[in-house]
Design a protein around this motif. Sequence first.
Motif, PDB file in Angstrom:
ATOM      1  N   MET A   1      -4.352  -5.271  15.157  1.00  0.00           N
ATOM      2  CA  MET A   1      -3.818  -4.441  14.080  1.00  0.00           C
ATOM      3  C   MET A   1      -3.804  -2.977  14.517  1.00  0.00           C
ATOM      4  N   GLU A   2      -2.841  -2.233  13.967  1.00  0.00           N
ATOM      5  CA  GLU A   2      -2.645  -0.834  14.320  1.00  0.00           C
ATOM      6  C   GLU A   2      -2.748   0.016  13.051  1.00  0.00           C
ATOM      7  N   ILE A   3      -3.404   1.167  13.172  1.00  0.00           N
ATOM      8  CA  ILE A   3      -3.475   2.121  12.069  1.00  0.00           C
ATOM      9  C   ILE A   3      -2.642   3.335  12.444  1.00  0.00           C
ATOM     10  N   ARG A   4      -1.738   3.722  11.570  1.00  0.00           N
ATOM     11  CA  ARG A   4      -0.908   4.898  11.841  1.00  0.00           C
ATOM     12  C   ARG A   4      -0.549   5.591  10.538  1.00  0.00           C
ATOM     13  N   ASP A   5      -0.041   6.820  10.679  1.00  0.00           N
ATOM     14  CA  ASP A   5       0.444   7.557   9.519  1.00  0.00           C
ATOM     15  C   ASP A   5       1.678   6.866   8.946  1.00  0.00           C
ATOM     16  N   LEU A   6       1.762   6.863   7.618  1.00  0.00           N
ATOM     17  CA  LEU A   6       2.961   6.380   6.955  1.00  0.00           C
ATOM     18  C   LEU A   6       3.935   7.547   6.783  1.00  0.00           C
ATOM     19  N   THR A   7       5.199   7.255   6.752  1.00  0.00           N
ATOM     20  CA  THR A   7       6.250   8.255   6.591  1.00  0.00           C
ATOM     21  C   THR A   7       7.118   7.870   5.403  1.00  0.00           C
ATOM     22  N   PRO A   8       8.018   8.752   4.984  1.00  0.00           N
ATOM     23  CA  PRO A   8       8.924   8.383   3.883  1.00  0.00           C
ATOM     24  C   PRO A   8       9.712   7.108   4.149  1.00  0.00           C
ATOM     25  N   ASP A   9       9.919   6.748   5.414  1.00  0.00           N
ATOM     26  CA  ASP A   9      10.633   5.499   5.721  1.00  0.00           C
ATOM     27  C   ASP A   9       9.826   4.257   5.346  1.00  0.00           C
ATOM     28  N   ASP A  10       8.507   4.420   5.127  1.00  0.00           N
ATOM     29  CA  ASP A  10       7.645   3.291   4.780  1.00  0.00           C
ATOM     30  C   ASP A  10       7.487   3.110   3.278  1.00  0.00           C
ATOM     31  N   GLN A  11       8.229   3.860   2.476  1.00  0.00           N
ATOM     32  CA  GLN A  11       8.014   3.827   1.032  1.00  0.00           C
ATOM     33  C   GLN A  11       8.240   2.452   0.415  1.00  0.00           C
ATOM     34  N   ASP A  12       9.243   1.721   0.858  1.00  0.00           N
ATOM     35  CA  ASP A  12       9.498   0.412   0.270  1.00  0.00           C
ATOM     36  C   ASP A  12       8.328  -0.538   0.535  1.00  0.00           C
ATOM     37  N   ALA A  13       7.828  -0.540   1.763  1.00  0.00           N
ATOM     38  CA  ALA A  13       6.683  -1.388   2.096  1.00  0.00           C
ATOM     39  C   ALA A  13       5.438  -0.940   1.335  1.00  0.00           C
ATOM     40  N   LEU A  14       5.271   0.378   1.189  1.00  0.00           N
ATOM     41  CA  LEU A  14       4.117   0.916   0.457  1.00  0.00           C
ATOM     42  C   LEU A  14       4.181   0.538  -1.013  1.00  0.00           C
ATOM     43  N   LEU A  15       5.370   0.605  -1.584  1.00  0.00           N
ATOM     44  CA  LEU A  15       5.532   0.225  -2.987  1.00  0.00           C
ATOM     45  C   LEU A  15       5.282  -1.268  -3.177  1.00  0.00           C
ATOM     46  N   ASP A  16       5.653  -2.069  -2.190  1.00  0.00           N
ATOM     47  CA  ASP A  16       5.433  -3.514  -2.281  1.00  0.00           C
ATOM     48  C   ASP A  16       3.943  -3.855  -2.260  1.00  0.00           C
ATOM     49  N   VAL A  17       3.190  -3.251  -1.334  1.00  0.00           N
ATOM     50  CA  VAL A  17       1.768  -3.549  -1.272  1.00  0.00           C
ATOM     51  C   VAL A  17       1.046  -2.996  -2.498  1.00  0.00           C
ATOM     52  N   ARG A  18       1.523  -1.875  -3.023  1.00  0.00           N
ATOM     53  CA  ARG A  18       0.941  -1.338  -4.253  1.00  0.00           C
ATOM     54  C   ARG A  18       1.156  -2.296  -5.407  1.00  0.00           C
ATOM     55  N   ARG A  19       2.365  -2.837  -5.515  1.00  0.00           N
ATOM     56  CA  ARG A  19       2.684  -3.777  -6.594  1.00  0.00           C
ATOM     57  C   ARG A  19       1.849  -5.043  -6.497  1.00  0.00           C
ATOM     58  N   ARG A  20       1.635  -5.530  -5.269  1.00  0.00           N
ATOM     59  CA  ARG A  20       0.845  -6.752  -5.079  1.00  0.00           C
ATOM     60  C   ARG A  20      -0.647  -6.513  -5.302  1.00  0.00           C
ATOM     61  N   SER A  21      -1.070  -5.250  -5.218  1.00  0.00           N
ATOM     62  CA  SER A  21      -2.484  -4.928  -5.397  1.00  0.00           C
ATOM     63  C   SER A  21      -2.826  -4.535  -6.826  1.00  0.00           C
ATOM     64  N   PHE A  22      -1.937  -3.762  -7.478  1.00  0.00           N
ATOM     65  CA  PHE A  22      -2.247  -3.214  -8.789  1.00  0.00           C
ATOM     66  C   PHE A  22      -1.343  -3.719  -9.901  1.00  0.00           C
ATOM     67  N   GLY A  23      -0.323  -4.518  -9.565  1.00  0.00           N
ATOM     68  CA  GLY A  23       0.584  -5.008 -10.582  1.00  0.00           C
ATOM     69  C   GLY A  23       1.907  -4.273 -10.552  1.00  0.00           C
ATOM     70  N   PRO A  24       2.879  -4.752 -11.319  1.00  0.00           N
ATOM     71  CA  PRO A  24       4.229  -4.175 -11.292  1.00  0.00           C
ATOM     72  C   PRO A  24       4.240  -2.699 -11.662  1.00  0.00           C
ATOM     73  N   VAL A  25       5.132  -1.968 -11.017  1.00  0.00           N
ATOM     74  CA  VAL A  25       5.379  -0.572 -11.359  1.00  0.00           C
ATOM     75  C   VAL A  25       6.610  -0.542 -12.251  1.00  0.00           C
ATOM     76  N   PRO A  26       6.475  -0.056 -13.495  1.00  0.00           N
ATOM     77  CA  PRO A  26       7.646  -0.027 -14.389  1.00  0.00           C
ATOM     78  C   PRO A  26       8.811   0.706 -13.724  1.00  0.00           C
ATOM     79  N   PRO A  27      10.021   0.182 -13.863  1.00  0.00           N
ATOM     80  CA  PRO A  27      11.190   0.803 -13.212  1.00  0.00           C
ATOM     81  C   PRO A  27      11.319   2.290 -13.509  1.00  0.00           C
ATOM     82  N   ALA A  28      10.987   2.685 -14.718  1.00  0.00           N
ATOM     83  CA  ALA A  28      11.122   4.091 -15.087  1.00  0.00           C
ATOM     84  C   ALA A  28      10.166   4.983 -14.309  1.00  0.00           C
ATOM     85  N   GLU A  29       9.090   4.397 -13.731  1.00  0.00           N
ATOM     86  CA  GLU A  29       8.087   5.192 -13.022  1.00  0.00           C
ATOM     87  C   GLU A  29       8.289   5.188 -11.509  1.00  0.00           C
TER      88      GLU A  29
END
Length: 387
Positions: A1-29
Amino acid sequence: MEIRDLTPDDQDALLDVRRRSFGPVPPAEVESWRALAVPDLNEGRYLGVFDGGRLAGSARVRGFTQWWHGRPQPLAGVAGVTVNPEYRGRGVGTAVMRAAVGRATDLGDAVSALYPATTPLYRATGYEHAGAQHLVTIPTEALRAIKPAGDVPVRRMDAGDAAEVVALLHRLHGQARASGPISWDERTWARRLAREDDFLYLAPDGYAVYRWDGDRMRVDNLVAGSQETARALWSLVGSASSVAKTVTAVLAPDDPVRWLLRERSVEEVTMVRWMFRVIDVAAAVERRGFPAGATLDTTVEVEDPVRPGNTGRWRLTVSGGRGEAKALSADAGAGAGPALRINGLSALYAGIPTATLRRTGLLSGDNSHDEALDTAFAAQPYMLDYF
């Protein structure tokens, strides 16, 4: 496994892992979340653990100011610690937390805090329970009964008042010798003060941020530097008593409104716990405020498996409201003092009494300086803000 800085290009993947960890993010947010995340992504404040090209986990190191006995210092606020379900139990959380502590050091922070979803992960990386966000339910009619004293000019505020709010917090938390509260930076405050559904009021020595929360009012921030301003702002919140029967207010444990209420007996209080960590022993002690009359001169033994530079013997001295932690060589002649893992030192720094630390195994060894340690690090830490 590799640890690196995230960039704006990683936002979709970041939003996906956030959703799987904390639950859905309302579309308006979603768009608001993306806009708030971009500055931290650009500043190296988001870290990701990758398995090949897939994001396995992430953490965010937010930049705040925190006060300890009235003195401000930079704080690394760790948030958004997420691990994709298929990677849990494989050390991803520990790896990203160790990286977050390291990044906080790189950013110049000597202390860190977080709101835990689980305790063991954060204890394993040196954090310990320290304080809480206190949410108190108050009858709105009781606030309406607080009568203004004097003519306090109160006006509506907006995003253009962000700099004044930050300056006001520095002044008021310093005057109150507060421990634990944080402030967002001016950029983030401007965004908060632009929210349409909040009621925002500013006085010369205080401000209030409140809103509707279902059929009740919610006070997120109300800080006042005088009795007159406290009365004016709380009376303003209480003016909604004909519609909202209760107010949920985020308060300091010794907030003056508790003493301004005409009646006070049983209180409904919810506490959201936060954890704290000393990242750099020498800098953290040097930056902390201490009671002007407290004096301390003792040697402590510290163990920090994550930050080896903290491990060793330290001479702690406090005098005239200032403190110093000086690393001692192994052959220094100072006598043996108390011993703490970094978790215990972090809890001590936050004002947890030495008797509590000893009874929980967080402090051991010589007890001859316990009372002096308690006096020097005395605090009742709290936060008004959740992150």
